[in-house]
Design a protein around this motif. Structure first.
Motif, PDB file in Angstrom:
ATOM      1  N   GLU A  26       0.823  -1.206   0.000  1.00 20.19           N
ATOM      2  CA  GLU A  26       0.000   0.000   0.000  1.00 20.19           C
ATOM      3  C   GLU A  26       0.863   1.264   0.000  1.00 20.19           C
ATOM      4  OE1 GLU A  26      -3.516  -0.365   2.270  1.00 20.19           O
ATOM      5  OE2 GLU A  26      -3.840   1.804   2.301  1.00 20.19           O
ATOM      6  N   MET A  84     -16.369   9.768 -18.744  1.00 21.50           N
ATOM      7  CA  MET A  84     -16.133  10.831 -17.768  1.00 21.50           C
ATOM      8  C   MET A  84     -15.479  12.030 -18.452  1.00 21.50           C
ATOM      9  SD  MET A  84     -14.502   8.737 -14.610  1.00 21.50           S
ATOM     10  CE  MET A  84     -15.344   9.001 -13.090  1.00 21.50           C
ATOM     11  N   SER A 144     -16.009   6.358  -3.338  1.00 22.73           N
ATOM     12  CA  SER A 144     -15.471   6.901  -4.597  1.00 22.73           C
ATOM     13  C   SER A 144     -15.754   5.958  -5.755  1.00 22.73           C
ATOM     14  CB  SER A 144     -13.961   7.094  -4.499  1.00 22.73           C
ATOM     15  OG  SER A 144     -13.641   7.928  -3.433  1.00 22.73           O
ATOM     16  N   GLN A 199      -2.909  11.801 -14.737  1.00 19.59           N
ATOM     17  CA  GLN A 199      -3.413  10.824 -13.775  1.00 19.59           C
ATOM     18  C   GLN A 199      -2.278  10.260 -12.920  1.00 19.59           C
ATOM     19  OE1 GLN A 199      -2.839   6.955 -13.050  1.00 19.59           O
ATOM     20  NE2 GLN A 199      -2.735   7.254 -15.241  1.00 19.59           N
ATOM     21  N   TYR A 242     -12.602  12.654 -14.150  1.00 21.70           N
ATOM     22  CA  TYR A 242     -11.717  11.481 -14.130  1.00 21.70           C
ATOM     23  C   TYR A 242     -10.531  11.723 -13.188  1.00 21.70           C
ATOM     24  CZ  TYR A 242      -8.027   8.344 -15.768  1.00 21.70           C
ATOM     25  OH  TYR A 242      -6.992   7.434 -15.825  1.00 21.70           O
ATOM     26  N   THR A 266      -8.537  -0.434 -17.592  1.00 22.77           N
ATOM     27  CA  THR A 266      -8.598   0.456 -16.432  1.00 22.77           C
ATOM     28  C   THR A 266      -8.422  -0.297 -15.119  1.00 22.77           C
ATOM     29  OG1 THR A 266     -10.979   0.273 -16.672  1.00 22.77           O
ATOM     30  CG2 THR A 266      -9.984   2.306 -17.419  1.00 22.77           C
ATOM     31  N   LYS A 275      -8.114  18.031  -2.955  1.00 26.15           N
ATOM     32  CA  LYS A 275      -8.428  17.373  -4.227  1.00 26.15           C
ATOM     33  C   LYS A 275      -8.457  18.374  -5.393  1.00 26.15           C
ATOM     34  CE  LYS A 275     -12.378  15.385  -6.181  1.00 26.15           C
ATOM     35  NZ  LYS A 275     -13.705  14.825  -5.979  1.00 26.15           N
ATOM     36  N   PHE A 324     -11.608  11.540  -9.690  1.00 24.67           N
ATOM     37  CA  PHE A 324     -11.777  10.163  -9.233  1.00 24.67           C
ATOM     38  C   PHE A 324     -10.423   9.531  -8.886  1.00 24.67           C
ATOM     39  CE2 PHE A 324     -11.629   5.672 -10.758  1.00 24.67           C
ATOM     40  CZ  PHE A 324     -12.269   5.102  -9.676  1.00 24.67           C
ATOM     41  N   VAL A 325      -9.430   9.724  -9.771  1.00 19.49           N
ATOM     42  CA  VAL A 325      -8.112   9.143  -9.505  1.00 19.49           C
ATOM     43  C   VAL A 325      -7.536   9.739  -8.212  1.00 19.49           C
ATOM     44  CG1 VAL A 325      -5.782   8.773 -10.379  1.00 19.49           C
ATOM     45  CG2 VAL A 325      -7.700   8.718 -11.948  1.00 19.49           C
ATOM     46  N   LEU A 361      -8.399   4.946 -19.152  1.00 18.64           N
ATOM     47  CA  LEU A 361      -9.337   6.070 -19.135  1.00 18.64           C
ATOM     48  C   LEU A 361     -10.779   5.571 -19.164  1.00 18.64           C
ATOM     49  CD1 LEU A 361      -7.603   8.287 -21.838  1.00 18.64           C
ATOM     50  CD2 LEU A 361      -7.440   8.538 -19.373  1.00 18.64           C
ATOM     51  N   TYR A 362     -11.656   6.347 -18.523  1.00 21.42           N
ATOM     52  CA  TYR A 362     -13.085   6.054 -18.617  1.00 21.42           C
ATOM     53  C   TYR A 362     -13.694   7.043 -19.597  1.00 21.42           C
ATOM     54  CZ  TYR A 362     -12.251   3.315 -14.429  1.00 21.42           C
ATOM     55  OH  TYR A 362     -11.775   2.393 -13.542  1.00 21.42           O
ATOM     56  N   THR A 365      -3.514  -0.785  -9.037  1.00 19.39           N
ATOM     57  CA  THR A 365      -2.242  -0.191  -8.616  1.00 19.39           C
ATOM     58  C   THR A 365      -2.500   1.036  -7.741  1.00 19.39           C
ATOM     59  OG1 THR A 365      -2.110   1.090 -10.654  1.00 19.39           O
ATOM     60  CG2 THR A 365      -0.932  -0.993 -10.615  1.00 19.39           C
ATOM     61  N   SER A 366      -3.748   1.238  -7.340  1.00 17.46           N
ATOM     62  CA  SER A 366      -4.059   2.330  -6.424  1.00 17.46           C
ATOM     63  C   SER A 366      -4.035   1.793  -5.004  1.00 17.46           C
ATOM     64  CB  SER A 366      -5.460   2.868  -6.700  1.00 17.46           C
ATOM     65  OG  SER A 366      -5.528   3.327  -8.003  1.00 17.46           O
ATOM     66  N   PRO A 367      -3.786   2.681  -4.040  1.00 19.63           N
ATOM     67  CA  PRO A 367      -3.769   2.211  -2.647  1.00 19.63           C
ATOM     68  C   PRO A 367      -5.180   1.921  -2.119  1.00 19.63           C
ATOM     69  CG  PRO A 367      -3.265   4.555  -2.754  1.00 19.63           C
ATOM     70  CD  PRO A 367      -3.400   4.087  -4.161  1.00 19.63           C
ATOM     71  N   VAL A 368      -5.938   1.160  -2.889  1.00 18.49           N
ATOM     72  CA  VAL A 368      -7.297   0.773  -2.510  1.00 18.49           C
ATOM     73  C   VAL A 368      -7.308  -0.750  -2.526  1.00 18.49           C
ATOM     74  CG1 VAL A 368      -9.717   0.919  -3.188  1.00 18.49           C
ATOM     75  CG2 VAL A 368      -8.187   2.785  -3.740  1.00 18.49           C
ATOM     76  N   VAL A 376     -21.882   6.971 -12.126  1.00 18.26           N
ATOM     77  CA  VAL A 376     -21.713   7.851 -13.287  1.00 18.26           C
ATOM     78  C   VAL A 376     -21.720   7.012 -14.564  1.00 18.26           C
ATOM     79  CG1 VAL A 376     -20.065   9.330 -14.499  1.00 18.26           C
ATOM     80  CG2 VAL A 376     -20.510   9.700 -12.075  1.00 18.26           C
ATOM     81  N   GLU A 429      -9.154  10.690  -5.674  1.00 18.52           N
ATOM     82  CA  GLU A 429      -9.828  10.051  -4.534  1.00 18.52           C
ATOM     83  C   GLU A 429      -9.252   8.675  -4.248  1.00 18.52           C
ATOM     84  OE1 GLU A 429     -14.086  10.024  -5.049  1.00 18.52           O
ATOM     85  OE2 GLU A 429     -14.134  12.196  -5.303  1.00 18.52           O
ATOM     86  N   ILE A 430      -9.098   7.854  -5.290  1.00 18.64           N
ATOM     87  CA  ILE A 430      -8.607   6.504  -5.007  1.00 18.64           C
ATOM     88  C   ILE A 430      -7.110   6.497  -4.684  1.00 18.64           C
ATOM     89  CG2 ILE A 430     -10.423   5.294  -6.287  1.00 18.64           C
ATOM     90  CD1 ILE A 430      -8.405   4.746  -8.478  1.00 18.64           C
ATOM     91  N   LYS A 431      -6.406   7.581  -5.030  1.00 14.49           N
ATOM     92  CA  LYS A 431      -4.994   7.676  -4.623  1.00 14.49           C
ATOM     93  C   LYS A 431      -4.883   8.345  -3.248  1.00 14.49           C
ATOM     94  CE  LYS A 431      -3.160   6.331  -8.652  1.00 14.49           C
ATOM     95  NZ  LYS A 431      -2.227   5.251  -8.903  1.00 14.49           N
ATOM     96  N   LYS A 432      -6.011   8.510  -2.606  1.00 16.55           N
ATOM     97  CA  LYS A 432      -6.061   9.010  -1.233  1.00 16.55           C
ATOM     98  C   LYS A 432      -5.535  10.437  -1.068  1.00 16.55           C
ATOM     99  CE  LYS A 432      -7.093   4.793   0.598  1.00 16.55           C
ATOM    100  NZ  LYS A 432      -6.356   3.639   1.063  1.00 16.55           N
ATOM    101  N   LYS A 455       2.210   1.696  -3.473  1.00 15.80           N
ATOM    102  CA  LYS A 455       1.192   2.201  -4.400  1.00 15.80           C
ATOM    103  C   LYS A 455       0.932   3.683  -4.164  1.00 15.80           C
ATOM    104  CE  LYS A 455      -1.045  -2.219  -5.133  1.00 15.80           C
ATOM    105  NZ  LYS A 455      -2.212  -3.076  -4.836  1.00 15.80           N
ATOM    106  N   GLN A 456       1.036   4.090  -2.914  1.00 13.98           N
ATOM    107  CA  GLN A 456       0.827   5.493  -2.570  1.00 13.98           C
ATOM    108  C   GLN A 456       1.941   6.375  -3.131  1.00 13.98           C
ATOM    109  OE1 GLN A 456      -1.976   6.657  -0.252  1.00 13.98           O
ATOM    110  NE2 GLN A 456      -1.335   8.289  -1.605  1.00 13.98           N
TER     111      GLN A 456
END
Lengths: 308, 255
Positions: A70, A89, B6, A145, A94, B98, A109, A97-98, A85-86, B104-107, B13, A100-103, A73-74
């Motif tokens: 972890e 979005m 999240s 990203q 987008y 994706t 943000k 969102f990234v 990519l989504y 690869t995210s800290p999730v 969405v 958020e998940i990258k804390k 990854k951080q």
């Protein structure tokens, strides 16, 4: 900053990488060079924690990739080969969102998104749907990203693939601007890219490490002396004898229409050679470095199978 | 928890910027409206006939005659439609590449699974709530018992939640959304026909088949009986689905 030790990955019987050991220092841009299917993507996937290794160790930013996944990854920003990519979005949502998940903390943000948009030059498309932006902007969004949480290490898998020459230049300039603040590792099979962008390389072929180090170190390891090839208006034994009087020179020899001058690594005699030619009234048509350029180096390493 | 949220937001969405959620919800409302209308119509004619005879008139029960069959019909529609809701959850990530960003995210993988699952539950909830609006009028013009009514909807939600967990599992196995939907659909049908097989089976075998069937557990709820064993069945089914999804994802990366 990035370090691997005897890293090995097998997919069933297929050995993707074998006993890979290399090191990348902080704040440098390092290229990972190799032909297709050499194991570049696999190595990067292991470093980013996407795939586990079969054997060996790897650490990024001081954290063990397997035991402190972890934290690793951080501290990594990663652009995979297929830009993740989504399409439904917008660029902005987008990146949000990234973040958020990258804390990235909620309070920071917006600033993080603004910064990534700024660095990657996405201002003009930030409100647009990703599905509607050009290939070049998609690639930039991918890089944005990877930067969003201001990671210490950035890993880019073939960041310029499929782009036109102008876009390639833009992306390369973008990557160069990351140097210092971030440690960057990028994979490529374009040699010019390494020469232009990177401080050093890791060359792998068929999953094995062929060479690693800074470009200068590699050049040194393949020739004993530094030097130049000179093309003059006249080339004969007399001229050669003149050069032999030049102090510091280790060797002067005729090679076809050129004169090869060699001196030990560490002292640069180029200026002295120039002055000497002016004094002796010799006109210089061409002068090029003796050290192998990256193309020669790469071909010699990959085809010759020279392991270090 | 914020990471789960999240992922859920992002999934919602995706659902509501693509036509899938709208089409699924619209068709579900249309069909449930049709069933409700025809059941109410049938109930009215029946009630009229039965009112001739005081004994039969005692038997007229809107819960038994309208809602119980409505819930059974809706459960079959859910079986047909929810595979479409769950099919893209992991398949699309895999196809678009994706998932490499997510993993690869800290999730944690668990957070990713929960986030996606939660989003699909929101779609299910929207289907049920919107389709329930016309049925509220029976409370204005009649006097159905609220407990079996509410339990019926709870039952539909639990049933749907179990379907979606199974769908999530299949979508983690393939990058093709159609394959994911067909496999989910096939497995759900299999669980449905288990109750038919149970009719011809005997002894312990019969009990086992009956226990495994989705609809045996649903029956009681439409009648207003909440049995904890039914609740446990659906929740453990959903949990097992999520657990298998987690195992599949881990296995794929570690092999």
């Amino acid at each position: 900053m990035i370090e691997t030790e005897q890293l090995t990955k097998k997919y069933g019987d297929l050995v993707a990488i074998q006993n890979l050991s290399f090191k990348v220092d902080e704040g440098r841009i390092w290229g990972m060079l190799g032909p297709n299917a050499a194991g570049k993507t696999t190595t990067m996937r292991i470093l980013t924690g996407y795939l586990p290794a079969t054997a060996g160790r790897a650490s990024v930013a001081g954290f063990d990739v397997f035991e402190q996944a972890e934290a690793v990854k951080q501290s990594i920003g990663y652009l995979p080969e297929t830009v993740p990519l989504y399409p439904e979005m917008t660029v902005e949502s987008y990146l949000g969102f990234v973040a958020e998940i990258k804390k990235v903390p909620a309070t920071r943000k917006k600033a993080a998104v603004d910064r990534a948009v700024q660095i990657a030059g996405l201002q003009s498309v930030r409100k647009r749907l990703i599905r509607n932006i050009s290939r070049g902007y998609k690639q930039r969004t991918g890089i944005a990203q990877a930067l969003i949480h201001n990671p210490r290490v950035i890993i880019l898998d073939e960041p310029t693939i499929g782009l036109d020459p102008a876009q390639i230049k833009e992306i390369r300039d973008l990557i160069k601007s990351l140097k210092g603040e971030h440690t960057v590792m990028l994979s490529t099979h374009i040699l010019a890219e390494v020469k232009e962008v990177c401080d050093g390389v890791v060359i792998i072929n068929e999953g094995k490490l062929m060479a690693s180090g800074s470009l200068e170190e590699l050049a040194r390891s393949f020739s004993q002396n530094d030097g130049v090839y000179l093309k003059l208006d006249r080339t004969d034994g007399e001229v050669l004898n003149l050069f032999r009087q030049l102090p510091g020179l280790k060797e002067a020899a005729l090679e076809g229409a050129e004169i090869r001058l060699e001196w030990p690594w560490g002292q640069d005699l180029r200026t002295r050679v120039l002055k000497f030619c002016l004094e002796k009234n010799l006109e210089i048509k061409e002068m090029r470095s003796l050290a192998m350029n990256i193309e020669e180096l790469y071909l010699r390493i990959v085809s010759g199978g020279m392991e270090q | 928890m914020s990471a789960v949220w999240s992922i859920t937001k992002k999934e919602l969405v995706s659902y509501f910027t693509s036509p899938i959620a709208y089409i699924v919800i619209a068709i579900f409302i249309l069909l449930s409206g049709f069933f409700f209308y025809s059941l109410v119509w049938w109930f009215n004619t029946q009630a009229l006939q039965m009112s001739q005879n005081p004994y039969y008139f005692q038997q007229v029960n809107i819960n038994q005659m309208v809602f119980a069959p409505l819930f059974h019909n809706l459960s079959i529609i859910l079986l047909l439609m929810l595979p479409v809701v769950s099919m893209r959850l992991f398949s699309e990530e895999k196809k678009m590449g994706t998932e490499e960003l997510l993993f690869t995210s800290p999730v944690s993988v668990i957070q990713i699974i929960l986030g996606k699952y939660l989003a699909s539950l929101v779609v299910l909830l929207a289907m049920l709530v919107l389709s329930a609006i016309p049925t509220i009028f029976t409370f204005i013009h009649g006097n159905p018992e609220p407990v079996p009514y509410l339990l019926g909807y709870l039952g539909l939600f639990l049933l749907g939640a179990a379907f979606l967990a199974l769908g999530l599992f299949w979508s983690a196995l393939t990058e093709n959304q159609i394959v994911s939907a067909v496999l989910t659909f096939g497995t759900l049908l299999l669980f449905w026909v288990l109750s038919w097989a149970a009719y011809s089976a005997r002894g312990l075998w019969r009990d086992v088949l009956n226990y495994l069937s989705f609809f045996e557990h649903f029956d009681g709820m439409t009648k207003g009986v909440l049995d904890t064993s039914d609740l446990v069945y659906y929740l453990s089914f959903a949990f097992f689905g999520l657990f298998l999804t987690h195992s599949v994802i881990q296995f794929r990366r570690w092999r």
